[in-house]
Design an enzyme around this catalytic site. Structure first.
Site, PDB file in Angstrom:
ATOM      1  N   TYR A   1     -11.699   1.426  -2.098  1.00 54.35           N
ATOM      2  CA  TYR A   1     -10.362   1.001  -2.513  1.00 54.35           C
ATOM      3  C   TYR A   1     -10.273  -0.519  -2.611  1.00 54.35           C
ATOM      4  CZ  TYR A   1      -5.275   0.446  -2.457  1.00 54.35           C
ATOM      5  OH  TYR A   1      -3.975   0.095  -2.764  1.00 54.35           O
TER       6      TYR A   1
ATOM      7  N   SER B   1      -3.765  -5.038  -4.806  1.00 55.56           N
ATOM      8  CA  SER B   1      -3.345  -4.808  -3.423  1.00 55.56           C
ATOM      9  C   SER B   1      -3.872  -5.949  -2.562  1.00 55.56           C
ATOM     10  CB  SER B   1      -3.908  -3.480  -2.903  1.00 55.56           C
ATOM     11  OG  SER B   1      -3.795  -3.382  -1.493  1.00 55.56           O
TER      12      SER B   1
END
Length: 256
Positions: free
Chosen positions: A155, A142
């Site tokens: 994350y 990501s």
């Protein structure tokens, strides 16, 4: 590049969102798709949705955090369906983590799925692909892995690890005939992002993201990114001096 004849593409995290949209896009191309996720019902509905497409989708329910189950699944897929020509290691999740409610267990859960889940798949796939001197691995990270962002302490750290893992493996695997790619999406409209309560610049529909992903799989690019405008902004952010970087990221901290 296309999927080698008589091979399959294996997609983890395929039951919802981007993984599901990509599975359908590959099936429309006529590819043989093996779709994995923990939710059997979602996988079965995905296979039914692909019934009239040129390719086919075979459900393979799986928890990628279970290393033994992953090894067994890969063995079964290659014995009963086809050798895995492309593996899209997409299974992952997000959980916001704030300083005021920081829990090590939350970080552990994100690392276990987002990083070790990919590592379990690599352990099962790499010996087979190396022996064939053929294969493509797409590790889904990501743009959150580029730089530390508020509420993404777990994350972002997990996605940074995936980026580093892909970068580390590429030089050696290039010599062994195996292609490694890292996939760094921005905001894609999925059930996961639907839970976000903050602005998401350049939010991309899942079908558009899947099309960009599919084109990337057919290219020789190491990094697959979408939407490009947002990714370029994030790349710029990560090279700013810390004084400017924190001046910008402080603006995104939720007010109390």
């Amino acid at each position: 590049m296309s999927l080698p004849k008589d091979h399959c593409i294996w997609i983890t995290g395929a039951s919802l969102g981007l993984g599901r949209a990509l599975a359908l896009r590959c099936a429309r191309e006529g590819w043989r798709v093996v779709a994995s996720a923990r939710g059997r019902e979602h996988l079965e509905s995905l296979a039914a949705e692909a019934a009239d497409l040129a390719g086919e989708i075979t459900p393979c329910p799986l928890d990628v955090t279970d290393a033994e189950a992953v090894a067994a699944a890969v063995q079964q897929v290659e014995a009963e369906i086809a050798p895995v020509g492309i593996a899209v290691l997409n299974a992952g999740t997000h959980r916001p983590i704030s300083a005021g409610s920081f829990r090590a267990g939350d970080v552990e859960g994100l690392l276990k799925l987002n990083v070790l889940g990919i590592a379990n798949c690599l352990e099962a796939l790499l010996p087979r692909m190396i022996a064939r001197r053929q294969g493509r691995l797409a590790l889904v990270a990501s743009v959150a892995g580029y730089a530390g962002l508020p509420t993404a302490a777990g994350y972002g750290a997990s996605k940074a690890a995936v980026i580093n893992m892909a970068e580390s493996l590429k030089p050696e695997l290039d010599r062994l005939g195996v292609t490694v790619q890292v996939v760094n999406p921005g905001f894609v409209q999925t059930p996961l992002t639907d839970k976000n309560d903050f602005p998401m610049p350049f939010l991309m529909p899942a079908d558009d993201a899947a099309e960009a992903f599919f084109r990337g799989l057919r290219s020789q690019r190491f990094e697959i990114v979408f939407p490009r405008r947002f990714v370029y902004l994030m790349k710029l952010l990560k090279i700013l001096p810390y004084r400017l970087f924190f001046a910008l990221t402080r603006r995104t901290v939720p007010s109390r």
